[in-house]
Design an enzyme around this catalytic site. Structure first.
Site, mmCIF file in Angstrom:
data_model
loop_
_atom_site.group_PDB
_atom_site.id
_atom_site.type_symbol
_atom_site.label_atom_id
_atom_site.label_comp_id
_atom_site.label_asym_id
_atom_site.label_seq_id
_atom_site.Cartn_x
_atom_site.Cartn_y
_atom_site.Cartn_z
ATOM 1 N N GLU A 80 0.828 -1.212 0.000
ATOM 2 C CA GLU A 80 0.000 0.000 0.000
ATOM 3 C C GLU A 80 0.861 1.260 0.000
ATOM 4 O O GLU A 80 0.541 2.233 -0.688
ATOM 5 C CB GLU A 80 -0.959 0.008 1.200
ATOM 6 C CG GLU A 80 -1.991 -1.115 1.201
ATOM 7 C CD GLU A 80 -3.027 -1.016 0.073
ATOM 8 O OE1 GLU A 80 -3.035 -0.015 -0.653
ATOM 9 O OE2 GLU A 80 -3.816 -1.976 -0.075
ATOM 10 N N ARG B 108 0.609 3.693 -3.333
ATOM 11 C CA ARG B 108 -0.026 5.006 -3.117
ATOM 12 C C ARG B 108 1.020 6.108 -2.910
ATOM 13 O O ARG B 108 1.054 7.091 -3.639
ATOM 14 C CB ARG B 108 -0.969 4.952 -1.913
ATOM 15 C CG ARG B 108 -2.059 3.909 -2.101
ATOM 16 C CD ARG B 108 -3.113 3.973 -1.017
ATOM 17 N NE ARG B 108 -3.832 2.714 -0.906
ATOM 18 C CZ ARG B 108 -5.091 2.600 -0.528
ATOM 19 N NH1 ARG B 108 -5.794 3.658 -0.202
ATOM 20 N NH2 ARG B 108 -5.667 1.417 -0.439
ATOM 21 N N ASP C 75 -4.163 -9.995 -8.747
ATOM 22 C CA ASP C 75 -4.389 -9.012 -9.823
ATOM 23 C C ASP C 75 -3.191 -8.240 -10.379
ATOM 24 O O ASP C 75 -2.760 -8.431 -11.510
ATOM 25 C CB ASP C 75 -5.501 -8.032 -9.406
ATOM 26 C CG ASP C 75 -5.342 -7.449 -7.992
ATOM 27 O OD1 ASP C 75 -4.306 -7.684 -7.363
ATOM 28 O OD2 ASP C 75 -6.273 -6.744 -7.536
ATOM 29 N N GLU D 145 -11.847 -0.216 -10.894
ATOM 30 C CA GLU D 145 -11.427 -1.171 -11.937
ATOM 31 C C GLU D 145 -12.311 -1.166 -13.189
ATOM 32 O O GLU D 145 -11.815 -1.363 -14.300
ATOM 33 C CB GLU D 145 -11.353 -2.585 -11.354
ATOM 34 C CG GLU D 145 -10.218 -2.792 -10.346
ATOM 35 C CD GLU D 145 -10.501 -2.202 -8.972
ATOM 36 O OE1 GLU D 145 -11.684 -1.910 -8.671
ATOM 37 O OE2 GLU D 145 -9.542 -2.017 -8.189
#
Ligand code: DMJ
Length: 631
Positions: free
Chosen positions: A259, A263, A393, A527
């Site tokens: 994360e 980010r 993913d 998405e």
């Protein structure tokens, strides 16, 4: 010292000194020399004198040297070192005086050049670095930003060809609407939660969460490039000022490597590449260094959690009882870490992710598939669960984007991507009785006939990769991308709110709908609109803009509150029940992809930029400057 001649005195030396006097003189002289040498160490790092007299340490090559090093036969034989945190570059490392050093570093010298202390100070003042605290100032390289910009094929924000033609056109109005939504989301955050990680729009306050190790301002960092893209200039300046003055790195909590990387690192890298503001480059490199202890494992596969204070690491408790690293997490570092090396001249970042690639290449893959759980200790898979949604993913996304970001030179990433996609198609792809194409989840050969919202990015990914597939597969991949995206649209269209659920199933006669309340929420995820954006750029089929506009309307109706946007608990309920969270990725991704959907193709052109998995644009590593100067 002046000695007077005395008659009958036989001088003890040719200079007329007696032995004790000579001894005293030598003593004084040696004291003086020691003092001068010692003083060298007190000079600032950048001092010329210091560089001249103190031997430089091993030079720090950039990306190209890494490639050379990796191709050396011995490089592959070496065991991974215990991944020590990188030492700050020593004085003299930027000194190109040695011929050998210059030759080895010719690659990165193309982009970085040493500067003297005065230039550094001037650059620092003009770009806000002066606001940094002392421990955040010591990046001994500068990056040749104008050379980088001259290699771009298109002006960053496009030529705006359409605006002059048709000032009232619908698309422009749609784009302006998305811009207004971003402005509202930002202003609400700024008003009620500035500096906190997220806004809680119902309670009108901020929320820190526990993913970022004590770092604050995730919404600020995630918003920088979207504000810049939308030319929200005042808001961008507010965000930048916050980074300069209040984004502190001396935090001591436990952070998610993934994360923080997607980010914070992604957001700061993009902010730098878009603006050239040094403050972003310096902060991102310092933050990157804080992530390195996560890689201290026997295989070099990082663990999911890093402790910023102690430098210890651990796996998530939920990941096979704390024994596993997660494919999507350790597989989604490559883009950012190559850029950390590019901007710092420090090879350590690139080394870490190249090692991950090496481990993944070597390990056996069941039916060519990559399971989601891997032991960072043994390097073995821990469970045969395969998914293109959560846990898997962005690993696949980063393979094809590594190929594109390398200006199509990273053949290894390309091969791994197309091989993985073939295996996914063979073992996970399905068509429902109602004709909807979906990617199921695989558990040791048994399929769960469901798709997560997260897996809906795959339509865009497959479209993006279609162009470089074998010729006979290109049309097939384009069609596959369109079919998956259509299925994801169905998951939105079949709800009361026209927003899609977190997961949807294809069984018991029901298709593309959630089967329980616990999977019916929508948390402002990007998405589906991400795929609309890629499909639009590839096909220019107006359906994607139509579908994107449906999402804009649905967000306005169901997610807009008095003080920002909020997720909802149940997409099948026409009375919205808000979750009180304005996720940072709503500003970083959802609104950015919507804005790009209603923009011309040369706005953040896909020839020049790849988007990290948080939609932060990172530049393609164009090797030549044959293009126009970037605007
Ligand atoms: C984002 O943080 C990233 O897109 C990540 O890859 C997956 N989850 C969220 C958005 O849904």
């Amino acid at each position: 010292m002046l000695m007077r001649k005395v008659p009958g005195f036989v001088p003890a030396s040719p200079w007329g000194l007696r032995l004790p006097q000579k001894f005293l003189f030598l003593l004084f002289l040696s004291g003086l020399i020691t003092l001068c040498f010692g003083a060298l160490f007190l000079l600032p790092k950048s001092s010329r004198l210091k560089r001249l007299f103190l031997a430089p340490r091993t030079p720090q090559p950039g990306l190209e040297v890494m490639a050379e090093a990796a191709s050396h036969p011995l490089a592959h034989e070496q065991e991974s070192p215990p991944n020590p945190a990188p030492a700050a570059p020593a004085p003299g490392e930027d000194d190109p005086s040695s011929q050998a050093t210059t030759r080895r570093r010719k690659g990165w010298l193309r982009r970085t050049h040493p500067t003297g202390p005065r230039e550094e100070a001037t650059a620092a003042r003009s770009s806000g670095v002066a606001a940094l605290r002392p421990q955040e100032e010591s990046i001994p390289f500068s990056f040749d930003f104008s050379a980088f910009r001259s290699r771009l094929r298109h002006p960053v924000l496009g030529t705006r060809g359409d605006e002059s033609k048709e000032p009232q056109n619908v698309v422009r109005t749609q784009r302006e609407k998305v811009k207004e939504m971003m402005q509202f989301a930002w202003q609400s955050y700024r008003r009620y939660a500035m500096g906190k990680n997220e806004l809680r729009p119902l309670t009108k306050d901020g929320y820190e969460g526990s993913m970022f190790g004590g770092l604050s301002g995730a919404t600020v960092i995630d918003s920088l490039d979207t504000l810049y893209l939308m030319e929200l200039k005042e808001e961008f300046q507010e965000a930048k000022a916050w980074v300069e003055e209040s984004f502190h790195l001396n935090v001591s909590g436990e952070a998610s490597l993934f994360e923080v990387n997607i980010r914070y690192i992604g957001g700061l890298l993009s902010a730098f590449y878009l603006t050239g503001e040094e403050v972003f480059r310096i902060k991102v490199i310092k933050l990157g260094e804080k992530l390195l202890p996560a890689f201290n494992t026997p295989t070099g596969i990082p663990k999911g959690v890093v402790n910023f204070k102690s430098g210890s690491n651990r796996s998530w408790g939920w990941a096979m009882a704390g024994s596993s690293s997660i494919l999507a997490e350790f597989g989604s570092l490559h883009l950012e870490f190559l850029h950390l090396t590019e901007l710092s001249g420090n090879p350590v970042f690139a080394e870490k992710v190249k090692n991950i690639r090496k481990v993944l290449k070597k390990i056996d893959k069941p039916f060519g598939l990559y399971p989601n759980f891997l032991s960072p200790v043994s390097g073995n898979w821990m469970q045969h669960h395969v998914s293109v949604g959560g846990l898997g993913d962005s690993f696949y996304e980063y393979l094809i984007k590594s190929w594109l970001m390398s200006a199509k030179t990273d053949m290894e990433a390309k091969d791994m991507y197309y091989e993985a996609l073939e295996a996914i198609e063979t073992h996970l792809l399905n068509v429902s009785p109602g004709g909807l194409t979906y990617i199921a989840e695989w558990r040791g050969g048994i399929l769960d006939h469901k798709m997560g919202h997260l897996a809906c990015f795959s339509g865009g990914m497959i479209a993006l990769g279609a162009e470089d597939a074998k010729e006979e597969k290109r049309a097939h991949y384009r069609e596959l991308a369109a079919q998956i995206t259509k299925t994801c649209h169905e998951s939105y269209a079949r709800s009361d709110t026209k927003l899609g659920p977190e997961a949807f199933w294809f069984n018991s006669g029901r298709e593309a709908v959630a089967t329980q309340l616990s999977e019916s929420y929508y948390i402002l995820r990007p998405e589906v609109v991400e795929s609309y954006m890629y499909l639009w750029r590839q096909t220019h089929d107006p359906i994607y803009r139509e579908w994107g506009w449906e999402v804009v309307m649905a967000l306005e109706k169901n997610c807009r509150t008095e003080a920002g946007f909020s997720g909802i608990h149940d997409v099948y309920s026409s009375i919205p029940n808000h979750d009180n969270k304005q996720q940072t990725f709503f500003l970083a991704e959802t609104l950015k992809y919507l804005y790009l959907l209603f923009s011309e193709d040369d706005v953040l052109s896909l020839e020049d930029w790849v988007f990290n998995t948080e939609a932060h644009p990172l530049p393609v590593n164009h090797l030549d400057s044959s293009s126009r100067a970037g605007g």
